[in-house]
Design a protein around this motif. Structure first.
Motif, PDB file in Angstrom:
ATOM      1  N   TYR A  96       0.804  -1.217   0.000  1.00 32.55           N
ATOM      2  CA  TYR A  96       0.000   0.000   0.000  1.00 32.55           C
ATOM      3  C   TYR A  96       0.841   1.273   0.000  1.00 32.55           C
ATOM      4  N   ALA A  97       1.946   1.272   0.742  1.00 33.68           N
ATOM      5  CA  ALA A  97       2.765   2.486   0.831  1.00 33.68           C
ATOM      6  C   ALA A  97       3.995   2.450  -0.074  1.00 33.68           C
ATOM      7  N   GLY A  98       4.291   1.296  -0.661  1.00 34.16           N
ATOM      8  CA  GLY A  98       5.398   1.212  -1.607  1.00 34.16           C
ATOM      9  C   GLY A  98       6.780   1.293  -1.000  1.00 34.16           C
ATOM     10  N   GLN A  99       6.898   1.014   0.302  1.00 34.51           N
ATOM     11  CA  GLN A  99       8.197   1.050   0.975  1.00 34.51           C
ATOM     12  C   GLN A  99       8.751  -0.381   1.059  1.00 34.51           C
ATOM     13  N   VAL A 100       9.663  -0.717   0.181  1.00 29.37           N
ATOM     14  CA  VAL A 100      10.166  -2.092   0.089  1.00 29.37           C
ATOM     15  C   VAL A 100      10.940  -2.449   1.350  1.00 29.37           C
ATOM     16  N   SER A 101      10.518  -3.515   2.011  1.00 32.28           N
ATOM     17  CA  SER A 101      11.168  -3.939   3.255  1.00 32.28           C
ATOM     18  C   SER A 101      11.661  -5.378   3.135  1.00 32.28           C
ATOM     19  N   LEU A 102      12.948  -5.565   3.388  1.00 32.88           N
ATOM     20  CA  LEU A 102      13.531  -6.911   3.412  1.00 32.88           C
ATOM     21  C   LEU A 102      13.945  -7.293   4.830  1.00 32.88           C
ATOM     22  N   GLY A 103      13.393  -6.597   5.808  1.00 32.32           N
ATOM     23  CA  GLY A 103      13.750  -6.897   7.199  1.00 32.32           C
ATOM     24  C   GLY A 103      12.537  -7.074   8.087  1.00 32.32           C
ATOM     25  N   HIS A 104      11.421  -7.524   7.498  1.00 32.95           N
ATOM     26  CA  HIS A 104      10.190  -7.630   8.282  1.00 32.95           C
ATOM     27  C   HIS A 104      10.302  -8.658   9.401  1.00 32.95           C
ATOM     28  N   ALA A 105      11.172  -9.643   9.218  1.00 30.29           N
ATOM     29  CA  ALA A 105      11.365 -10.646  10.269  1.00 30.29           C
ATOM     30  C   ALA A 105      11.922 -10.014  11.543  1.00 30.29           C
ATOM     31  N   ALA A 106      12.594  -8.871  11.418  1.00 31.47           N
ATOM     32  CA  ALA A 106      13.121  -8.183  12.603  1.00 31.47           C
ATOM     33  C   ALA A 106      11.984  -7.730  13.507  1.00 31.47           C
TER      34      ALA A 106
END
Length: 315
Positions: free
Chosen positions: A32-42
């Motif tokens: 929805y916000a377009g902020q690519v996150s590769l650390g969601h597991a944190a």
């Protein structure tokens, strides 16, 4: 009927719901916000460790520990979302990846988290004197999931959700329309992190033992695959993507195919996820249920809204 309530099948559904909560949070941030996150597991790990530490070491009631864990994750996620104000797209992905690795390293080496040994003996929540185990825990999680889906739906259909979607399409356009991009970017990281924190706390009290291995990059990559394949900016897409990709390995375990070495199932799983990601990016980049043309639709809707309100801004 007894087979249906088999603890093994119940646990599969329990962990599926936990992943759905994680997927909903990540889809808010990325879809929805377009902020690519590769650390969601944190964020997942912060919620799990916060609740575990509060209930085991501080001896708090599990319900209070879960609630405080969600609040803690909300605050920390907002702080960790600050880099999104300075970097975008690929640079943001790399930044969140680095933050995820740093936080996992903290989990693995800090004394408060139990280091490499993790934390065990995490208590099970009780309701009216009855421990929530097996089916009762599943029913509780189903209620939490429905509330979570409803909340996401209300947010994304509100002024906040419309602001997120314009930011996703173009930061500059969003700013020119009076949207406070700083506020909305930090907010989406905080709310998405809170979803992950809730999932982490519920995960910790289910398994009663956690270690840093449960919150590594593989979890973040898997979640991103689920959200992208299901459809960015779509609740149905999240439910579909998480359900299909989570249940796929269980399908192989259940039927024990002779042509597959079950010892390498995790490796096969990541290969399949990667192949599906490549195919989706080639033939359906918005995902199966992803929405197209959001930029034109949202820009037109916001222009109309501003005209009706006599130039009143969103933020």
């Amino acid at each position: 009927m007894e087979a249906l309530f088999n603890p093994y099948y119940v646990d599969i559904v329990v962990f599926l719901i936990i992943y759905i909560l994680l997927g909903l949070g990540l889809n808010l941030i990325t879809g929805y916000a377009g902020q690519v996150s590769l650390g969601h597991a944190a964020f997942f790990g912060i919620g799990a460790y916060s609740s575990a530490i509060l209930s085991v070491k501080a001896d708090l009631n599990p319900w209070l520990a879960i609630t405080l864990a969600i609040v803690i994750t909300f605050v920390i996620s907002a702080i960790l979302g600050l880099p999104s104000l300075r970097v975008r797209e690929d640079f943001l992905a790399i930044t969140t990846l680095g933050m995820g690795l740093i936080i996992q390293s903290f989990f693995k080496n800090s004394s408060i988290t139990g280091g490499a040994y993790g934390i065990d003996s995490i208590p099970t929540p009780s309701l009216f004197g009855m421990k929530l185990e097996n089916m009762s825990y599943l029913i509780f999680l189903l209620i939490v999931m429905l509330i979570g889906i409803y909340a996401v739906r209300r947010m994304t259909q509100s002024r906040i959700g419309r602001a997120w979607m314009v930011i996703r399409e173009d930061d500059i356009v969003a700013q020119s329309m009076g949207i406070n991009t700083t506020y909305y970017k930090v907010l989406v990281f905080a709310i998405g992190g809170a979803y992950a924190g809730a999932a982490g706390a519920l995960f910790a009290h289910k398994v009663s033992f956690i270690s840093s291995d449960s919150f590594g990059f593989a979890v973040s990559a898997t979640l991103l695959s689920m959200v992208v394949i299901g459809g960015l900016g779509s609740i149905r897409g999240t439910l579909f993507g998480v359900s299909v990709l989570y249940l796929l390995p269980e399908f192989f375990r259940l039927f024990q195919f002779t042509f597959i070495d079950m010892n390498y199932l995790d490796m096969y799983k990541m290969m399949i996820y990667g192949l599906l990601m490549v195919l989706m990016m080639r033939y359906r980049p918005n995902g199966i249920f992803g929405k197209k043309g959001a930029k034109k639709v949202m820009t037109k809707r916001l222009h109309k809204k501003k005209a009706v309100k006599g130039g009143e801004h969103i933020a």
